[in-house]
Design a protein around this motif. Sequence first.
Motif, PDB file in Angstrom:
ATOM      1  N   TYR A 275      10.306  11.432  43.956  1.00  0.00           N
ATOM      2  CA  TYR A 275      10.144  12.998  42.669  1.00  0.00           C
ATOM      3  C   TYR A 275      11.432  13.895  43.011  1.00  0.00           C
ATOM      4  O   TYR A 275      12.522  13.847  42.326  1.00  0.00           O
ATOM      5  CB  TYR A 275       9.473  12.634  41.901  1.00  0.00           C
ATOM      6  CG  TYR A 275       8.402  12.627  41.036  1.00  0.00           C
ATOM      7  CD1 TYR A 275       8.388  12.051  39.831  1.00  0.00           C
ATOM      8  CD2 TYR A 275       6.877  11.889  41.990  1.00  0.00           C
ATOM      9  CE1 TYR A 275       7.727  11.285  39.237  1.00  0.00           C
ATOM     10  CE2 TYR A 275       6.981  10.508  40.829  1.00  0.00           C
ATOM     11  CZ  TYR A 275       7.306  11.065  39.268  1.00  0.00           C
ATOM     12  OH  TYR A 275       6.463  10.012  38.603  1.00  0.00           O
ATOM     13  N   ARG A 276      11.246  14.007  44.560  1.00  0.00           N
ATOM     14  CA  ARG A 276      12.569  14.804  44.772  1.00  0.00           C
ATOM     15  C   ARG A 276      14.159  14.500  44.813  1.00  0.00           C
ATOM     16  O   ARG A 276      14.991  14.582  44.714  1.00  0.00           O
ATOM     17  CB  ARG A 276      12.752  15.619  46.649  1.00  0.00           C
ATOM     18  CG  ARG A 276      10.892  16.629  46.448  1.00  0.00           C
ATOM     19  CD  ARG A 276      11.074  17.216  47.934  1.00  0.00           C
ATOM     20  NE  ARG A 276       9.938  18.237  47.369  1.00  0.00           N
ATOM     21  CZ  ARG A 276       9.341  18.748  48.722  1.00  0.00           C
ATOM     22  NH1 ARG A 276       9.495  17.680  49.740  1.00  0.00           N
ATOM     23  NH2 ARG A 276       8.351  19.787  48.550  1.00  0.00           N
ATOM     24  N   THR A 277      13.740  12.821  45.634  1.00  0.00           N
ATOM     25  CA  THR A 277      15.315  12.762  45.212  1.00  0.00           C
ATOM     26  C   THR A 277      16.081  12.002  44.291  1.00  0.00           C
ATOM     27  O   THR A 277      16.897  12.415  44.094  1.00  0.00           O
ATOM     28  CB  THR A 277      14.478  10.831  45.983  1.00  0.00           C
ATOM     29  OG1 THR A 277      14.667  11.205  47.554  1.00  0.00           O
ATOM     30  CG2 THR A 277      16.680  10.204  46.486  1.00  0.00           C
TER      31      THR A 277
ATOM     32  N   THR B 187      23.352  16.354  43.375  1.00  0.00           N
ATOM     33  CA  THR B 187      23.116  17.290  44.655  1.00  0.00           C
ATOM     34  C   THR B 187      22.814  15.813  46.201  1.00  0.00           C
ATOM     35  O   THR B 187      22.584  14.530  45.656  1.00  0.00           O
ATOM     36  CB  THR B 187      21.267  17.645  44.227  1.00  0.00           C
ATOM     37  OG1 THR B 187      21.368  18.666  43.687  1.00  0.00           O
ATOM     38  CG2 THR B 187      21.187  18.837  45.957  1.00  0.00           C
ATOM     39  N   PRO B 188      23.576  15.947  47.024  1.00  0.00           N
ATOM     40  CA  PRO B 188      23.577  14.777  48.148  1.00  0.00           C
ATOM     41  C   PRO B 188      21.933  15.203  48.190  1.00  0.00           C
ATOM     42  O   PRO B 188      21.431  15.133  48.085  1.00  0.00           O
ATOM     43  CB  PRO B 188      24.523  15.893  49.188  1.00  0.00           C
ATOM     44  CG  PRO B 188      25.357  16.867  47.978  1.00  0.00           C
ATOM     45  CD  PRO B 188      24.501  17.502  47.393  1.00  0.00           C
ATOM     46  N   VAL B 189      21.978  12.937  48.694  1.00  0.00           N
ATOM     47  CA  VAL B 189      20.619  12.381  48.762  1.00  0.00           C
ATOM     48  C   VAL B 189      21.106  12.316  50.465  1.00  0.00           C
ATOM     49  O   VAL B 189      22.221  12.124  50.519  1.00  0.00           O
ATOM     50  CB  VAL B 189      20.002  11.753  48.319  1.00  0.00           C
ATOM     51  CG1 VAL B 189      18.709  10.839  48.315  1.00  0.00           C
ATOM     52  CG2 VAL B 189      20.000  12.202  46.821  1.00  0.00           C
ATOM     53  N   GLU B 190      20.396  12.685  51.280  1.00  0.00           N
ATOM     54  CA  GLU B 190      20.795  11.700  52.431  1.00  0.00           C
ATOM     55  C   GLU B 190      20.532  10.718  52.610  1.00  0.00           C
ATOM     56  O   GLU B 190      19.182  10.230  52.179  1.00  0.00           O
ATOM     57  CB  GLU B 190      19.966  12.812  53.734  1.00  0.00           C
ATOM     58  CG  GLU B 190      20.104  14.304  53.854  1.00  0.00           C
ATOM     59  CD  GLU B 190      19.643  14.364  55.472  1.00  0.00           C
ATOM     60  OE1 GLU B 190      18.382  14.406  55.927  1.00  0.00           O
ATOM     61  OE2 GLU B 190      19.214  15.998  55.715  1.00  0.00           O
ATOM     62  N   VAL B 191      21.037  10.052  53.264  1.00  0.00           N
ATOM     63  CA  VAL B 191      20.698   8.090  53.567  1.00  0.00           C
ATOM     64  C   VAL B 191      20.326   8.056  54.900  1.00  0.00           C
ATOM     65  O   VAL B 191      20.844   7.863  55.866  1.00  0.00           O
ATOM     66  CB  VAL B 191      21.912   7.405  52.604  1.00  0.00           C
ATOM     67  CG1 VAL B 191      21.566   7.821  50.890  1.00  0.00           C
ATOM     68  CG2 VAL B 191      23.130   8.051  52.818  1.00  0.00           C
TER      69      VAL B 191
END
Length: 283
Positions: free
Chosen positions: A43-45, A53-57
Amino acid sequence: MEKITHISVELRDWIVNTMKTGASPEAIANAMIKKGFDPIFAYRTLLKLVNNTPVEVLAREQQPYIYEIPEIGQKGNIIATSDRDIKVLMRVEKPFILYLENLLSEEECDELIALSKNRLKPSRVVDTATGEIKTVPGRTSSGTYYRLSETPLVATIEKRIEELTNFPIENGEGLQVLHYKVGEEYKPHFDYYPASKINENTGGQRIATVLIYLNDVPQGGETIFPKAGVSITPKKGAAAFFHYGNSKGQVDRMSLHSSIPVLKGEKWVATKWLRQSEILERS
């Protein structure tokens, strides 16, 4: 079992583009949870992606796509089939795209349109998170599918595509014909499937597309590859071939593409998706 708390570049891109077609972020998050993702992480992703907002991958997923020239790209600028010569009007290397002239005759285009007019239904997409087939706001065309060799004309087109591309007929999905009226479009999307949706019995991954233009469009309706800065104008009888799957199992994110809104007139296209192996199960 430990819950998953990371996503790949591919999954992130699929989520973003699936939401653009109108898919519910909540449905995507719930599907992620069913696949083993941590609920809070899922849910945060999705919240981050909704808010841009940037998401770490995972860094290990960011391997550059290795380009391999498909057989059609090794045939020169005039490609001979058993019943016509097809000219390469434009070539792009990354993503690999060929713009081809004379794939269909004007008479074949008119016949395919006439065959399709009375069997059109609202276009649908496969929800990449849930697997559900449904209509979405991002795809507003109407269309129809043909079984392999359903009509003599369809059989002729399939045979010509086989000779052009060297993909066996059995590796191709049934021909799809689409109709776009003024204002209708297909927002940016990929043609390939996420890894979780690949089924070897249905030919494995899609790795190439043949997009045939069945009429001239007075204004609008171009096929856009936004990451490559490429725009293809519809031309009756011409086609765009693009290749996005290599022998290492990678898929090319540069192949993101869209059909922009028709501004004047109408747009008819026929699409042939090509798989990595023979399709053993057909719907």
